[in-house]
Design an enzyme around this catalytic site. Structure first.
Site, mmCIF file in Angstrom:
data_model
loop_
_atom_site.group_PDB
_atom_site.id
_atom_site.type_symbol
_atom_site.label_atom_id
_atom_site.label_comp_id
_atom_site.label_asym_id
_atom_site.label_seq_id
_atom_site.Cartn_x
_atom_site.Cartn_y
_atom_site.Cartn_z
ATOM 1 N N GLY A 45 0.835 -1.191 0.000
ATOM 2 C CA GLY A 45 0.000 0.000 0.000
ATOM 3 C C GLY A 45 0.874 1.247 0.000
ATOM 4 N N GLN A 50 2.799 10.083 0.982
ATOM 5 C CA GLN A 50 4.085 9.381 1.010
ATOM 6 C C GLN A 50 4.948 9.673 -0.211
ATOM 7 O OE1 GLN A 50 2.183 5.382 2.041
ATOM 8 N NE2 GLN A 50 4.152 5.258 3.092
ATOM 9 N N CYS A 90 5.617 0.122 7.019
ATOM 10 C CA CYS A 90 5.237 1.319 6.270
ATOM 11 C C CYS A 90 6.430 1.700 5.399
ATOM 12 C CB CYS A 90 4.892 2.441 7.243
ATOM 13 S SG CYS A 90 4.431 3.979 6.427
ATOM 14 N N LEU A 91 6.177 1.962 4.130
ATOM 15 C CA LEU A 91 7.303 2.276 3.229
ATOM 16 C C LEU A 91 8.037 3.540 3.659
ATOM 17 C CD1 LEU A 91 5.851 1.408 -0.300
ATOM 18 C CD2 LEU A 91 7.535 0.125 1.029
ATOM 19 N N HIS A 132 -4.715 1.708 7.304
ATOM 20 C CA HIS A 132 -3.366 2.310 7.388
ATOM 21 C C HIS A 132 -3.229 3.442 6.364
ATOM 22 C CE1 HIS A 132 1.191 1.866 7.847
ATOM 23 N NE2 HIS A 132 1.080 2.594 6.755
ATOM 24 N N GLU A 133 -3.680 3.170 5.135
ATOM 25 C CA GLU A 133 -3.525 4.170 4.066
ATOM 26 C C GLU A 133 -4.480 5.353 4.267
ATOM 27 O OE1 GLU A 133 -0.922 3.823 2.465
ATOM 28 O OE2 GLU A 133 -0.586 1.700 2.868
ATOM 29 N N HIS A 136 -2.976 7.700 6.567
ATOM 30 C CA HIS A 136 -1.975 8.563 5.913
ATOM 31 C C HIS A 136 -2.618 9.821 5.338
ATOM 32 C CE1 HIS A 136 1.982 6.747 5.948
ATOM 33 N NE2 HIS A 136 1.554 5.583 5.523
HETATM 34 ZN ZN ZN Z 1 2.405 3.726 5.637
#
Ligand code: ZN
Length: 183
Positions: A45, A50, A90-91, A132-133, A136
């Site tokens: 994701g 991000q 998380c990236l 989660h997204e 963000h």
């Molecule tokens: Zn993340």
């Protein structure tokens, strides 16, 4: 579109993203760039902030035998039930994983790239990614969902990320650097 991954503690990650008003070529290119970057980094994701794009959009692809690339625009969580602990990464926090409590089941609504409204249910990993997204898009990082003990365990890695960011962006982290004794 060439998109670049932003890492914690980049301030853009804590800003609220704005709804997308029109599904134009720019949005399609952003989505394509985000999907490419997500796969490149082996993520499941990735949200607009991000990559420094403060728009309410995220991409996801859960893997499995027939992974499906999905683009969710202006998502809303309509309903949530239960709670379950799962490991999350998380990236924007490379190499960092934590156990996070999330609802087990959700009902959500979002637009897809074709402009159709999807109103669906999700559970397990799919629900976790959507939550989660969506966080963000509200400037909420998974750090905020961690228990104090979990955060404590990761404090060293977090500090390393903070130091990396300071070195790369001394202008953006002056306040942060000042609060700490100089070496
Ligand atoms: Zn993340």
């Amino acid at each position: 579109m060439n998109v670049e991954l932003r890492f914690y503690p980049d301030p853009v990650l804590q800003q609220r993203a704005a709804p997308i008003a029109a599904l134009d070529e720019e949005v399609r290119q952003l989505a394509a760039g985000m999907l490419e970057l997500m796969k490149d980094r082996r993520g499941i994701g990735l949200a607009g902030p991000q990559v420094g794009a403060l728009h309410r959009i995220f991409v996801m692809s859960l893997g499995g035998e027939q992974p499906v690339d999905r683009v969710l625009i202006n998502p809303e969580i309509l309903d949530r039930e239960g709670s379950v602990v799962g490991e999350e990464g998380c990236l924007s926090f490379p190499g960092l994983y934590a156990k996070i409590v999330r609802p087990e089941w959700i009902r959500y609504r979002a637009l897809n790239l074709e402009g159709n409204v999807e109103e669906k249910e999700a559970e397990g990993l799919e629900a976790r990614v959507i939550l989660h997204e969506t966080d963000h898009l509200d400037g909420i990082l998974f750090l905020k969902r961690m228990s104090p003990a979990e955060k404590q365990m990761l404090s060293r890695s977090l500090r390393e990320l903070e130091q990396d960011f300071e070195e790369l962006h001394p202008d953006q982290s002056r306040g942060r650097a000042k609060a700490r004794p100089r070496r």
